[in-house]
Design a protein around this motif. Structure first.
Motif, PDB file in Angstrom:
ATOM      1  N   MET A   1      -9.227 -20.212  -3.009  1.00 39.02           N
ATOM      2  CA  MET A   1      -7.950 -20.078  -3.709  1.00 39.02           C
ATOM      3  C   MET A   1      -6.823 -20.005  -2.694  1.00 39.02           C
ATOM      4  O   MET A   1      -6.899 -19.243  -1.730  1.00 39.02           O
ATOM      5  CB  MET A   1      -7.935 -18.805  -4.574  1.00 39.02           C
ATOM      6  N   LYS A   2      -5.757 -20.771  -2.883  1.00 40.86           N
ATOM      7  CA  LYS A   2      -4.649 -20.790  -1.945  1.00 40.86           C
ATOM      8  C   LYS A   2      -3.769 -19.567  -2.159  1.00 40.86           C
ATOM      9  O   LYS A   2      -3.538 -19.118  -3.274  1.00 40.86           O
ATOM     10  CB  LYS A   2      -3.817 -22.060  -2.142  1.00 40.86           C
ATOM     11  N   LYS A   3      -3.262 -19.051  -1.047  1.00 50.72           N
ATOM     12  CA  LYS A   3      -2.378 -17.897  -1.096  1.00 50.72           C
ATOM     13  C   LYS A   3      -0.953 -18.393  -0.864  1.00 50.72           C
ATOM     14  O   LYS A   3      -0.570 -18.671   0.263  1.00 50.72           O
ATOM     15  CB  LYS A   3      -2.779 -16.875  -0.031  1.00 50.72           C
ATOM     16  N   GLU A   4      -0.169 -18.573  -1.941  1.00 50.07           N
ATOM     17  CA  GLU A   4       1.155 -19.144  -1.822  1.00 50.07           C
ATOM     18  C   GLU A   4       2.178 -18.205  -2.435  1.00 50.07           C
ATOM     19  O   GLU A   4       1.878 -17.316  -3.220  1.00 50.07           O
ATOM     20  CB  GLU A   4       1.200 -20.513  -2.511  1.00 50.07           C
ATOM     21  N   ASN A   5       3.468 -18.473  -2.083  1.00 45.73           N
ATOM     22  CA  ASN A   5       4.596 -17.727  -2.632  1.00 45.73           C
ATOM     23  C   ASN A   5       4.490 -16.228  -2.354  1.00 45.73           C
ATOM     24  O   ASN A   5       4.795 -15.400  -3.210  1.00 45.73           O
ATOM     25  CB  ASN A   5       4.713 -17.974  -4.146  1.00 45.73           C
ATOM     26  N   HIS A   6       4.003 -15.871  -1.177  1.00 48.78           N
ATOM     27  CA  HIS A   6       3.938 -14.473  -0.761  1.00 48.78           C
ATOM     28  C   HIS A   6       4.889 -14.277   0.411  1.00 48.78           C
ATOM     29  O   HIS A   6       5.070 -15.173   1.237  1.00 48.78           O
ATOM     30  CB  HIS A   6       2.523 -14.097  -0.335  1.00 48.78           C
ATOM     31  N   SER A   7       5.492 -13.109   0.493  1.00 49.62           N
ATOM     32  CA  SER A   7       6.298 -12.794   1.670  1.00 49.62           C
ATOM     33  C   SER A   7       5.370 -12.393   2.805  1.00 49.62           C
ATOM     34  O   SER A   7       4.323 -11.779   2.584  1.00 49.62           O
ATOM     35  CB  SER A   7       7.271 -11.661   1.345  1.00 49.62           C
ATOM     36  N   LEU A   8       5.760 -12.749   4.016  1.00 52.60           N
ATOM     37  CA  LEU A   8       4.931 -12.436   5.186  1.00 52.60           C
ATOM     38  C   LEU A   8       5.036 -10.955   5.510  1.00 52.60           C
ATOM     39  O   LEU A   8       6.076 -10.321   5.326  1.00 52.60           O
ATOM     40  CB  LEU A   8       5.374 -13.276   6.387  1.00 52.60           C
ATOM     41  N   VAL A   9       3.945 -10.388   6.016  1.00 51.66           N
ATOM     42  CA  VAL A   9       3.927  -8.966   6.374  1.00 51.66           C
ATOM     43  C   VAL A   9       3.922  -8.830   7.893  1.00 51.66           C
ATOM     44  O   VAL A   9       3.443  -9.706   8.613  1.00 51.66           O
ATOM     45  CB  VAL A   9       2.676  -8.253   5.785  1.00 51.66           C
ATOM     46  N   ASN A  10       4.498  -7.732   8.368  1.00 50.78           N
ATOM     47  CA  ASN A  10       4.482  -7.464   9.810  1.00 50.78           C
ATOM     48  C   ASN A  10       3.840  -6.128  10.148  1.00 50.78           C
ATOM     49  O   ASN A  10       3.850  -5.700  11.300  1.00 50.78           O
ATOM     50  CB  ASN A  10       5.904  -7.524  10.390  1.00 50.78           C
ATOM     51  N   VAL A  11       3.298  -5.467   9.129  1.00 50.80           N
ATOM     52  CA  VAL A  11       2.498  -4.256   9.345  1.00 50.80           C
ATOM     53  C   VAL A  11       1.290  -4.304   8.418  1.00 50.80           C
ATOM     54  O   VAL A  11       1.325  -4.950   7.369  1.00 50.80           O
ATOM     55  CB  VAL A  11       3.299  -2.951   9.093  1.00 50.80           C
ATOM     56  N   PHE A  12       0.225  -3.606   8.830  1.00 52.64           N
ATOM     57  CA  PHE A  12      -0.976  -3.500   8.009  1.00 52.64           C
ATOM     58  C   PHE A  12      -1.182  -2.048   7.603  1.00 52.64           C
ATOM     59  O   PHE A  12      -0.797  -1.116   8.325  1.00 52.64           O
ATOM     60  CB  PHE A  12      -2.207  -3.991   8.765  1.00 52.64           C
ATOM     61  N   ILE A  13      -1.812  -1.863   6.453  1.00 58.57           N
ATOM     62  CA  ILE A  13      -2.185  -0.530   5.970  1.00 58.57           C
ATOM     63  C   ILE A  13      -3.699  -0.495   5.835  1.00 58.57           C
ATOM     64  O   ILE A  13      -4.302  -1.393   5.241  1.00 58.57           O
ATOM     65  CB  ILE A  13      -1.533  -0.231   4.609  1.00 58.57           C
ATOM     66  N   PHE A  14      -4.328   0.551   6.382  1.00 55.35           N
ATOM     67  CA  PHE A  14      -5.782   0.676   6.302  1.00 55.35           C
ATOM     68  C   PHE A  14      -6.177   1.232   4.938  1.00 55.35           C
ATOM     69  O   PHE A  14      -5.732   2.304   4.538  1.00 55.35           O
ATOM     70  CB  PHE A  14      -6.311   1.581   7.413  1.00 55.35           C
ATOM     71  N   GLN A  15      -7.012   0.477   4.236  1.00 51.21           N
ATOM     72  CA  GLN A  15      -7.500   0.921   2.936  1.00 51.21           C
ATOM     73  C   GLN A  15      -8.488   2.071   3.064  1.00 51.21           C
ATOM     74  O   GLN A  15      -8.555   2.955   2.221  1.00 51.21           O
ATOM     75  CB  GLN A  15      -8.178  -0.237   2.202  1.00 51.21           C
ATOM     76  N   GLY A  16      -9.306   2.025   4.084  1.00 53.49           N
ATOM     77  CA  GLY A  16     -10.328   3.048   4.255  1.00 53.49           C
ATOM     78  C   GLY A  16     -11.412   2.958   3.200  1.00 53.49           C
ATOM     79  O   GLY A  16     -11.714   1.882   2.684  1.00 53.49           O
ATOM     80  N   PHE A  17     -11.962   4.101   2.842  1.00 52.50           N
ATOM     81  CA  PHE A  17     -13.080   4.156   1.901  1.00 52.50           C
ATOM     82  C   PHE A  17     -12.548   4.447   0.497  1.00 52.50           C
ATOM     83  O   PHE A  17     -12.855   5.478  -0.098  1.00 52.50           O
ATOM     84  CB  PHE A  17     -14.078   5.228   2.331  1.00 52.50           C
ATOM     85  N   SER A  18     -11.761   3.508  -0.030  1.00 55.90           N
ATOM     86  CA  SER A  18     -11.163   3.720  -1.346  1.00 55.90           C
ATOM     87  C   SER A  18     -12.204   3.764  -2.455  1.00 55.90           C
ATOM     88  O   SER A  18     -11.962   4.314  -3.527  1.00 55.90           O
ATOM     89  CB  SER A  18     -10.133   2.627  -1.638  1.00 55.90           C
ATOM     90  N   SER A  19     -13.395   3.200  -2.209  1.00 57.22           N
ATOM     91  CA  SER A  19     -14.462   3.238  -3.211  1.00 57.22           C
ATOM     92  C   SER A  19     -15.116   4.622  -3.295  1.00 57.22           C
ATOM     93  O   SER A  19     -15.857   4.901  -4.228  1.00 57.22           O
ATOM     94  CB  SER A  19     -15.535   2.199  -2.885  1.00 57.22           C
ATOM     95  N   PHE A  20     -14.835   5.462  -2.280  1.00 55.37           N
ATOM     96  CA  PHE A  20     -15.479   6.789  -2.227  1.00 55.37           C
ATOM     97  C   PHE A  20     -14.414   7.880  -2.144  1.00 55.37           C
ATOM     98  O   PHE A  20     -14.516   8.807  -1.344  1.00 55.37           O
ATOM     99  CB  PHE A  20     -16.414   6.880  -1.015  1.00 55.37           C
ATOM    100  N   ARG A  21     -13.372   7.772  -2.980  1.00 51.83           N
ATOM    101  CA  ARG A  21     -12.260   8.722  -2.902  1.00 51.83           C
ATOM    102  C   ARG A  21     -12.716  10.170  -3.078  1.00 51.83           C
ATOM    103  O   ARG A  21     -12.237  11.076  -2.400  1.00 51.83           O
ATOM    104  CB  ARG A  21     -11.218   8.384  -3.984  1.00 51.83           C
ATOM    105  N   GLU A  22     -13.657  10.386  -4.005  1.00 54.45           N
ATOM    106  CA  GLU A  22     -14.074  11.766  -4.281  1.00 54.45           C
ATOM    107  C   GLU A  22     -14.946  12.348  -3.173  1.00 54.45           C
ATOM    108  O   GLU A  22     -15.198  13.559  -3.153  1.00 54.45           O
ATOM    109  CB  GLU A  22     -14.830  11.828  -5.623  1.00 54.45           C
ATOM    110  N   HIS A  23     -15.412  11.496  -2.245  1.00 50.19           N
ATOM    111  CA  HIS A  23     -16.273  11.986  -1.173  1.00 50.19           C
ATOM    112  C   HIS A  23     -15.604  11.890   0.205  1.00 50.19           C
ATOM    113  O   HIS A  23     -16.272  11.960   1.225  1.00 50.19           O
ATOM    114  CB  HIS A  23     -17.576  11.183  -1.142  1.00 50.19           C
ATOM    115  N   LYS A  24     -14.284  11.734   0.226  1.00 51.26           N
ATOM    116  CA  LYS A  24     -13.606  11.509   1.508  1.00 51.26           C
ATOM    117  C   LYS A  24     -13.745  12.690   2.464  1.00 51.26           C
ATOM    118  O   LYS A  24     -13.937  12.509   3.668  1.00 51.26           O
ATOM    119  CB  LYS A  24     -12.130  11.196   1.268  1.00 51.26           C
ATOM    120  N   LEU A  25     -13.648  13.910   1.941  1.00 51.38           N
ATOM    121  CA  LEU A  25     -13.766  15.074   2.810  1.00 51.38           C
ATOM    122  C   LEU A  25     -15.167  15.173   3.396  1.00 51.38           C
ATOM    123  O   LEU A  25     -15.335  15.473   4.589  1.00 51.38           O
ATOM    124  CB  LEU A  25     -13.427  16.352   2.024  1.00 51.38           C
TER     125      LEU A  25
END
Length: 304
Positions: A1-25
């Protein structure tokens, strides 16, 4: 799938373990404990090998280089992973991400070739013991280490320059700035980059892994020809710890870079990344101290 009509980013954000939110600690405590053991174990190995004259041999020289490399490797990746687990992670710039990727690739490839050098050392020690001191001289050992580091630097510069020429439209990185996850964030087709990554992976993973397996085939063949049962036992014990680390290290690297592209492998990617960034570096101090009598004796002498 083509990724079009998006603004370019100049920083990244780490998602981390979003699938395990309740077990993060829980994950934070587990990873922090493993991280502390990894750092302490590798630092102890480097220190013991440096100060104990009984360990001034090529095998332990390579082991100290590997432990030092693994220590820096974990410092590059794990602190930011830990801060992300407790919600302290900050966005990372493209330059910061490129820097992290550069050190990650350099050290990971350095480790691959150091393991190959250790296999070669084991092969010479068992299959050609009379010429061991000549073949594995101090000069040769230094050349092997410098070669491993140089290959890592060259590959890292090539990969980082290729990846960060891409335009990025998606700002979310899973855990850290690895090659394939970052390429998935690009707005354009990355087939050329995928081909380059596959070629380099074959050269720096499959070829060293093949050399290691050839070394151990020759080693096992020589051991089986040994008349003494005690000699066979000692030879197998010498190489067993190395084989354990090699299987885990190359196994994780092969899965990470040779598995087919898929849209539904996020949990698998998380498991693989945790294995080769948190668990694999811990194998050095655990395996090489618990299964190596000479290192344990050196620790006893140092404590005593």
């Amino acid at each position: 799938m083509k990724k079009e009509n998006h603004s370019l980013v100049n920083v990244f954000i780490f998602q981390g373990f979003s699938s395990f939110r309740e077990h993060k600690l829980t994950l934070f405590v587990v990873f922090l404990t493993l991280y502390i053991f990894t750092l302490a174990g590798n630092v102890i190995i480097v220190s013991i090998i440096s100060i104990d004259c009984h360990l001034h041999a090529p095998m332990y020289f390579f082991l100290s280089m590997l432990s030092g490399s693994e220590t820096v490797y974990t410092l590059v990746i794990i602190p930011r992973m830990l801060s992300n687990l407790i919600g302290l992670s900050q966005p990372i710039s493209l330059v910061g991400c490129a820097t992290q990727m550069f050190f990650f690739i350099t050290l990971a490839i350095n480790n691959c070739f150091l393991l190959t050098a250790m296999a070669y050392d084991c092969y010479v020690a068992i299959c050609n013991p009379l010429r061991y001191s000549v073949v594995m001289s101090k000069t040769v050992c230094m050349q092997l280490v410098w070669g491993a580091c140089s290959i890592g630097l060259i590959v890292a510069m090539t990969q980082v320059s290729a990846v960060f020429r891409l335009p990025f439209c998606i700002p979310k990185v899973p855990h850290f700035c690895d090659i394939r996850p970052v390429m998935k964030l690009s707005c354009i087709d990355t087939t050329a980059n995928e081909i380059l990554t596959m070629i380099i992976s074959v050269l720096v993973i499959l070829i060293p892994m093949g050399l290691v397996f050839i070394s151990y085939i020759l080693i096992i063949s020589t051991i089986l020809k040994t008349a003494s049962a005690e000699g066979r036992k000692k030879a197998f014990a010498t190489c067993a710890s190395h084989i354990t680390v090699v299987i885990v290290h190359y196994g994780c690297a092969s899965i990470a870079y040779f598995k087919p592209k898929s849209e539904n492998t996020r949990d698998q990617d998380q498991l693989i990344s945790v294995t080769y960034t948190v668990i694999t570096p811990l194998l050095n101090p655990v395996v090489y101290t618990l299964r190596n009598k000479e290192v344990k004796d050196a620790l006893c002498r140092a404590i005593g």
